[in-house]
Design an enzyme around this catalytic site. Structure first.
Site, PDB file in Angstrom:
ATOM      1  N   TYR A 127      -6.903   6.484   2.408  1.00  0.00           N
ATOM      2  CA  TYR A 127      -6.000   5.599   3.158  1.00  0.00           C
ATOM      3  C   TYR A 127      -6.721   5.011   4.371  1.00  0.00           C
ATOM      4  O   TYR A 127      -6.750   3.794   4.558  1.00  0.00           O
ATOM      5  CB  TYR A 127      -4.772   6.387   3.601  1.00  0.00           C
ATOM      6  CG  TYR A 127      -3.706   5.558   4.278  1.00  0.00           C
ATOM      7  CD1 TYR A 127      -2.951   4.637   3.564  1.00  0.00           C
ATOM      8  CD2 TYR A 127      -3.437   5.721   5.639  1.00  0.00           C
ATOM      9  CE1 TYR A 127      -1.962   3.895   4.192  1.00  0.00           C
ATOM     10  CE2 TYR A 127      -2.446   4.981   6.267  1.00  0.00           C
ATOM     11  CZ  TYR A 127      -1.708   4.071   5.542  1.00  0.00           C
ATOM     12  OH  TYR A 127      -0.729   3.334   6.163  1.00  0.00           O
TER      13      TYR A 127
ATOM     14  N   THR B 109       6.564   4.985  12.108  1.00  0.00           N
ATOM     15  CA  THR B 109       7.801   4.203  12.158  1.00  0.00           C
ATOM     16  C   THR B 109       8.831   4.854  11.237  1.00  0.00           C
ATOM     17  O   THR B 109       8.464   5.448  10.218  1.00  0.00           O
ATOM     18  CB  THR B 109       7.511   2.750  11.724  1.00  0.00           C
ATOM     19  OG1 THR B 109       6.505   2.218  12.591  1.00  0.00           O
ATOM     20  CG2 THR B 109       8.748   1.870  11.810  1.00  0.00           C
TER      21      THR B 109
ATOM     22  N   SER C 190       0.857  -1.196   0.000  1.00  0.00           N
ATOM     23  CA  SER C 190       0.000   0.000   0.000  1.00  0.00           C
ATOM     24  C   SER C 190       0.885   1.235   0.000  1.00  0.00           C
ATOM     25  O   SER C 190       1.911   1.255   0.690  1.00  0.00           O
ATOM     26  CB  SER C 190      -0.882   0.059   1.257  1.00  0.00           C
ATOM     27  OG  SER C 190      -1.666   1.255   1.247  1.00  0.00           O
TER      28      SER C 190
END
Ligand code: UDP
Length: 310
Positions: free
Chosen positions: A146, A176, A76
């Protein structure tokens, strides 16, 4: 025979680190990626690895990877500028692509792990966010391509678990960073580090009081590896609960890079969440997992990579 895993989105930031971990654990890995946001450079070090194979393909088209024991669904677009650019593709990979990946796990009796996201919580009204919180998502705003794709993918995954008996897992990934985070995909850490290394001003969106909680990539991958081997089917947050304002994040980047860049303000994107911090009680109790690497340590570990991208 080693376990064999399919990793979708293998050329991406997280997919490539997950692939490295699986290979280190003795797995054979088939990585697939359509390279819409991933990069072959992230897998270049595996060119001579006999247990790794790569196929360039879009998982929205059905395909058969042959027998696999695990399916890790990481395909994605994931940074806000990229999923806004690839809006329909993002919706398709979360729906059709994820269903194709689930069908593969079903066919081969494989365990399935889907990369979900803290964006499922939207702009959260509960803080920190436990998995039981249903979220506060604008279903028609720009970020919805999203957020709703990821929320639909969670629903789809639970349905294949409940109605088709697939052994599924859902990880809700919080912000992250680390080596291979694309230097120009617009995320805050890559933007700030590249700006600091170039001596350019750091672009603070809004007043910088919004918060994020940043997890170093190897900590995240360790949580995901544990979750894939667990009995847990409901979503599990994996992230570092130490929360920073964006201004504090900028300060950390300046410190670690030793840069004297100025700060400049730019407009806040629509529906930008005001705060975000994972409640990791589930990960602690179910997986015995917690992050080990602080933001400043993780930034230091990432500098060589970002310097190489200058
Ligand atoms: N942000 C910023 N400057 C940048 C890039 C991002 O101030 O150059 C902010 C952004 O508005 C958001 C936070 O940093 O509040 C994290 O943004 P990112 O795109 O990394 O991920 P998000 O958590 O929004 O998905």
């Amino acid at each position: 025979m080693p376990s064999r895993a399919l990793v979708t989105g293998a050329a991406g930031f997280l997919g490539s680190h997950l692939t490295d971990r699986l290979l280190a654990e003795g797995f054979a890995v088939l990585g697939v990626d359509n390279l819409s946001t991933g990069s072959p450079a992230n897998l270049a070090h595996l060119a001579n690895e006999p247990r790794f194979a790569f196929q360039e393909r879009d998982i929205c088209q059905p395909f058969d990877p042959g027998p696999v024991d695990f399916v890790f669904n990481f395909a994605s677009p994931a940074s806000p500028p990229e999923y806004l650019r690839l809006a329909l593709e993002t919706l398709h990979v979360g729906s059709q692509g994820t269903e194709n990946a689930l069908a593969i796990a079903h066919k081969y009796g494989a365990s399935f792990l889907h990369a979900s996201t803290s964006e499922c919580y939207g702009d959260p009204l509960v803080h920190p966010q436990p998995e039981s919180y249903w979220g506060n998502v604008n279903p028609v705003g720009p970020r919805s391509v999203y957020d709703e794709a990821k929320r639909f993918a969670e629903s789809l995954t639970m349905a294949w678990h409940r109605y088709r008996g697939v052994n599924t897992h859902l990880v809700r990934i919080f912000n992250t960073y680390g080596p291979r985070l694309h230097p120009s995909d617009g995320r805050v850490i890559s933007n700030f580090v590249m700006q600091a290394l170039r001596g350019e001003p750091l672009t603070i969106y809004g007043d910088g009081s919004q918060t994020r909680s940043f997890c170093f990539v190897t900590d995240l991958i360790d949580g995901i590896f544990r979750l894939a081997h667990s009995e847990e089917h409901l979503p599990v947050n994996i992230g570092n609960p130490t929360e920073f304002t964006i201004l504090e994040c900028a300060q950390a980047v300046l410190e670690v890079t030793g840069s004297s860049s100025a700060l400049t303000h730019a407009s806040l994107p629509q529906d930008d969440p005001t705060r975000r911090q994972p409640d990791i009680t589930c990960a602690r109790t179910l997986l015995g997992w917690e992050p080990k690497i602080s933001l400043r340590q993780g930034l230091a570990l990432s500098l060589d990579f970002f310097r190489s991208q200058l």
